[in-house]
Design an enzyme around this catalytic site. Structure first.
Site, mmCIF file in Angstrom:
data_model
loop_
_atom_site.group_PDB
_atom_site.id
_atom_site.type_symbol
_atom_site.label_atom_id
_atom_site.label_comp_id
_atom_site.label_asym_id
_atom_site.label_seq_id
_atom_site.Cartn_x
_atom_site.Cartn_y
_atom_site.Cartn_z
ATOM 1 N N ARG A 258 -1.575 -35.074 121.294
ATOM 2 C CA ARG A 258 -2.403 -34.136 122.045
ATOM 3 C C ARG A 258 -3.401 -34.904 122.903
ATOM 4 N NH1 ARG A 258 -3.628 -29.410 117.475
ATOM 5 N NH2 ARG A 258 -1.420 -28.963 117.051
ATOM 6 N N ARG A 273 -10.444 -36.729 115.271
ATOM 7 C CA ARG A 273 -9.783 -36.155 116.450
ATOM 8 C C ARG A 273 -9.138 -37.297 117.235
ATOM 9 N NH1 ARG A 273 -10.665 -31.187 119.032
ATOM 10 N NH2 ARG A 273 -12.600 -30.869 117.860
ATOM 11 N N GLU A 347 -11.970 -27.818 110.538
ATOM 12 C CA GLU A 347 -10.625 -27.244 110.474
ATOM 13 C C GLU A 347 -9.587 -28.266 110.000
ATOM 14 O OE1 GLU A 347 -7.062 -25.999 113.443
ATOM 15 O OE2 GLU A 347 -9.096 -25.675 114.196
ATOM 16 N N SER A 350 -4.222 -24.211 110.278
ATOM 17 C CA SER A 350 -4.299 -23.009 111.095
ATOM 18 C C SER A 350 -3.040 -22.176 110.871
ATOM 19 C CB SER A 350 -4.439 -23.369 112.580
ATOM 20 O OG SER A 350 -4.683 -22.218 113.352
ATOM 21 N N ARG A 389 -6.448 -36.574 109.860
ATOM 22 C CA ARG A 389 -7.639 -35.730 109.765
ATOM 23 C C ARG A 389 -8.023 -35.428 108.318
ATOM 24 N NH1 ARG A 389 -8.962 -30.451 113.394
ATOM 25 N NH2 ARG A 389 -8.953 -32.132 114.933
#
Length: 423
Positions: A258, A273, A347, A350, A389
């Site tokens: 990403r 991140r 987070e 999801s 993460r």
């Protein structure tokens, strides 16, 4: 992508969903183009029927009439071709607008503009209390030589890192534990490529909404996927499945990429991140029934919570509001892990239900056993585990006074029986 018949019959509902999700789309323009397309197709069909009628008349016609028929047939063909030429750009514009139509959110989804208006449903696990000065994940990694934060970015760019030694062993143990857990729950585990054509990104719904976050390889006409869902969602594209085949449950393991466009300055320290990560993704195809979808949504959410509880990481479950859930989502819940080094929840998972929004893009259908009716399937997805993460929360929650990291019992068999790393 919604069915156009639904949009025609529920225009105000669609407009309200766009407002609630903070999305922009001219529904009236979409319906106007839809009407023009219908009119053009009717006109073209009329010309083709006229040509067919003239063709049937030809064998018994007089010589004079045959010449007239030829001219009339030619004129009808030219009109049909002209209408077809006018129809093509209308259909392209229609497709572009239709792809931006949103799933109508579930009635109980909280309304809001962004993640600041999400609602915490529950908190699970006791936050650790420390009787010593705690370290964040970067300090722990530097203490043990578990990461490379200087040379790797010089070679590979910012938000790049290298995980080393026992921490890499821990990361691989987490993957194996997650894959085994999902296999035992009936998932088909599979590795999937990270490279894909843009069709899969449109099918999944990331395009045209979020092009900026995707890495492209223009020389090869390929893109790097940010989740295994991109590929899993297109595996059955164009298929008509049997109802008895459902649900189909995949656990996709893949590298993910990403660009994090628009996130400059956010979480640039450490491994929270990063541009490249690895993820096990849960993905489900089920029959077109809201009750069944809700059941599968809870199943996927429970799986992720079970993994978090096995890792002994405190977390909270959040109901995402309409403005934070994206165009395709019917329902969305995030799991947020407690990170002592940041003194906040972040987070980690999801979970999303999309009803038939993706299936209309991929044209995945199934035939009902009793009626024989062909319907579009419903799809859902949720993170199984994403690294590195999750390592942030894991290290920070399980750190000891000497800087070592405690290994929960669930992971010890995958770590050669180790109870600690870093001792």
């Amino acid at each position: 992508m919604l069915d156009i018949k639904f949009i025609r019959e529920n225009t105000d509902v669609v407009k309200q969903a766009l407002k609630d999700k903070c999305l922009e789309l001219d529904v009236d323009l979409l319906l106007s183009i839809d009407k023009q397309i219908i009119q053009h197709k009717q006109a073209m069909e009329a010309e083709l029927q006229k040509r067919n009628a003239l063709s049937k008349e030809m064998p018994t016609a007089t010589p004079e009439r045959k010449e007239e028929i030829k001219e009339l047939s030619k004129q009808s063909g030219q009109k049909a071709s002209q209408i077809a030429a006018e129809l093509k750009p209308l259909e392209e514009q229609f497709k572009t607008l239709l792809e931006k139509t949103p799933t109508i959110p579930a009635p109980d989804v909280p309304k809001g503009k962004n993640d600041e208006e999400n609602v915490v449903i529950r908190q699970v696990g006791e936050k650790p209390s420390f009787n010593f000065p705690i370290k964040d994940h970067v300090e722990l990694m530097e203490m043990h030589g578990w990461g490379e934060f200087k040379r790797i970015p010089q070679i590979c760019g910012t938000r790049s890192s290298s995980i080393r030694g026992e921490l890499l062993q821990l990361e691989m143990a987490m993957w194996q534990y997650t894959l085994n857990t999902l296999t035992n729950k009936g998932f088909t585990t599979m590795s999937v490529p990270a490279m894909t054509f843009d069709t899969a990104l449109y099918n999944m719904g990331q395009f045209p909404f979020d092009v900026e976050s995707v890495y492209s390889l223009p020389k090869d006409n390929l893109y790097l996927a940010g989740t295994a869902e991109v590929i899993l969602n297109s595996i059955h594209s164009g298929d008509i499945l049997k109802e008895s085949d459902l649900p189909i449950m995949y656990a996709g393991f893949s590298p993910c990429f990403r660009r994090e466009a628009g996130a400059a300055g956010k979480d640039t320290r450490g491994i929270f991140r990063v541009h490249q990560f690895t993820k096990v993704e849960q993905y489900v195809i089920c029959k077109a029934d809201v009750a069944e979808s809700d059941k599968m949504h809870q199943f996927l959410l429970n799986n992720a919570e079970e993994i978090m509880q096995a890792l002994e990481i405190p977390y909270q479950v959040v109901a995402c509001c309409t403005g934070d859930m994206g165009a395709g989502k019917y329902r969305m819940n995030d799991i947020e892990a407690w990170c002592p080094g940041q003194n906040r929840y972040r987070e980690s998972h999801s979970c999303s239900s999309l009803l038939d929004w993706q299936a209309h893009r991929t044209n995945i259908r199934y035939r009902e056993a009793e009626s024989g009716k062909v319907r579009h399937v419903y799809t859902l997805n949720n993170t199984g585990l994403a690294t590195p993460r999750i390592l942030v929360a894991f290290m920070e929650n399980h750190q000891q006074a000497d800087g070592s990291i405690r290994i929960p019992k669930a992971l010890q068999p995958y770590m050669g029986g180790k109870e600690f790393i870093g001792k």
